[in-house]
Scaffold this motif. Structure first.
Motif, PDB file in Angstrom:
ATOM      1  N   LYS A  71       0.953  -1.292  -0.252  1.00 29.74           N
ATOM      2  CA  LYS A  71      -0.528   0.055   0.097  1.00 29.74           C
ATOM      3  C   LYS A  71       1.018   1.149   0.179  1.00 29.74           C
ATOM      4  CE  LYS A  71      -0.263  -0.354   4.847  1.00 29.74           C
ATOM      5  NZ  LYS A  71      -1.066  -0.354   6.286  1.00 29.74           N
ATOM      6  N   LYS A 127      -2.669   7.438  -2.859  1.00 34.89           N
ATOM      7  CA  LYS A 127      -4.452   6.802  -2.668  1.00 34.89           C
ATOM      8  C   LYS A 127      -5.292   6.397  -3.361  1.00 34.89           C
ATOM      9  CE  LYS A 127      -4.847  10.206   1.497  1.00 34.89           C
ATOM     10  NZ  LYS A 127      -4.719   8.946   2.312  1.00 34.89           N
ATOM     11  N   GLU A 170      -5.003   2.349  -5.099  1.00 35.64           N
ATOM     12  CA  GLU A 170      -6.060   1.596  -4.874  1.00 35.64           C
ATOM     13  C   GLU A 170      -7.018   1.649  -5.290  1.00 35.64           C
ATOM     14  OE1 GLU A 170      -7.901   2.417  -0.592  1.00 35.64           O
ATOM     15  OE2 GLU A 170      -5.481   2.563  -0.091  1.00 35.64           O
ATOM     16  N   ARG A 171      -8.256   2.678  -6.454  1.00 37.36           N
ATOM     17  CA  ARG A 171      -8.967   1.966  -6.853  1.00 37.36           C
ATOM     18  C   ARG A 171      -8.180   2.422  -8.492  1.00 37.36           C
ATOM     19  NH1 ARG A 171     -14.089   4.454  -7.736  1.00 37.36           N
ATOM     20  NH2 ARG A 171     -14.664   4.507  -9.242  1.00 37.36           N
ATOM     21  N   HIS A 183      -4.957   0.636  -9.138  1.00 36.51           N
ATOM     22  CA  HIS A 183      -3.734  -0.198  -9.104  1.00 36.51           C
ATOM     23  C   HIS A 183      -4.027  -1.176  -8.233  1.00 36.51           C
ATOM     24  CE1 HIS A 183      -1.776   2.007 -12.539  1.00 36.51           C
ATOM     25  NE2 HIS A 183      -1.930   2.460 -12.360  1.00 36.51           N
ATOM     26  N   ARG A 184      -5.021  -1.376  -7.543  1.00 33.61           N
ATOM     27  CA  ARG A 184      -5.197  -1.791  -6.204  1.00 33.61           C
ATOM     28  C   ARG A 184      -4.759  -3.834  -6.420  1.00 33.61           C
ATOM     29  NH1 ARG A 184      -9.256  -4.672  -5.066  1.00 33.61           N
ATOM     30  NH2 ARG A 184     -11.106  -3.729  -6.832  1.00 33.61           N
TER      31      ARG A 184
END
Length: 221
Positions: free
Chosen positions: A156, A161, A164-165, A167-168
């Motif tokens: 992570k 931030k 996470e959307r 290349h989660r």
């Protein structure tokens, strides 16, 4: 096939086959001039007679520039795989490929390049290396960006931030891969990054020659 130093310019021009311009003509002419003036260049490799399966291992170099294509602002992924040992240095594969989307930070571009290197070169080759060498052979992956390496180790990144959307799953997959015993992530300083030559241009001949030597391109003398 035998001149990895030509991969980046050839692949770059191939992206413009359907939208060719006068600028492309100029680049193609310079490329042909370089080929004509460097016919004595060769890609070499060697395997030491005293080398054993325990001392040789695959090394995978992954690199990316940020917005290297001026026209599209897209980054370029560079991949270089080589077998290295105490007395061995044998090139296996080189790839230069423009990324399909615009990246907004160097760690993101490096992450995409590393994922591409692992899925297209690193993991497929491990199948044969484990049969030729030993079941305990380790794939050594080399990166030159601390932030990207940190993302791989933790899975992570609180400062980016949007990862996470966007290349989660990629981050989670690579974090899982590098937690296994048969893969390791190594930090390599930029001047020793062998995949550099597949991602960017060089400001002078000395840096270009050093980059060619790192991927075993030299003259026949």
């Amino acid at each position: 096939m035998a001149r990895y130093d030509l991969l980046r310019p050839v692949c770059h021009l191939a992206c413009y086959l359907t939208k060719w311009t006068e600028e492309c003509d100029t680049k193609l002419h310079r490329l042909m001039c370089w080929i004509h003036s460097s016919l004595e260049h060769r890609m070499i490799g060697w395997v030491g007679e005293d080398e054993t399966v325990e001392t040789v291992a695959p090394h995978l170099y992954a690199d990316a520039d940020l917005g290297g294509c001026i026209r599209t602002q897209r980054s370029t992924s560079g991949v270089y795989q080589v077998m290295r040992g105490l007395h061995t240095n044998f090139p296996i594969e080189g790839i230069s490929k423009r990324q399909p989307y615009v990246r907004v930070s160097t760690p993101e571009a490096e992450l995409v390049a590393c994922n591409f290197a692992m899925t297209t070169s690193g993991l497929p080759s491990m199948t044969i290396w484990k049969k030729i060498l030993t079941d305990t052979v380790v794939l050594h992956v080399h990166e030159d960006n601390h932030a990207m390496i940190r993302v791989m180790h933790t899975g992570k990144n609180p400062t980016m931030k949007y990862l996470e959307r966007v290349h989660r799953m990629n981050v989670a997959w690579m974090h899982e891969q590098f937690n296994r015993d048969d893969k390791t992530m190594n930090y390599t300083i930029s001047k020793n990054m062998r995949a550099d030559i597949f991602t960017k241009e060089f400001p002078n001949g000395r840096l270009w020659r050093d980059a060619c030597i790192m991927i075993n391109i030299t003259t026949k003398e």
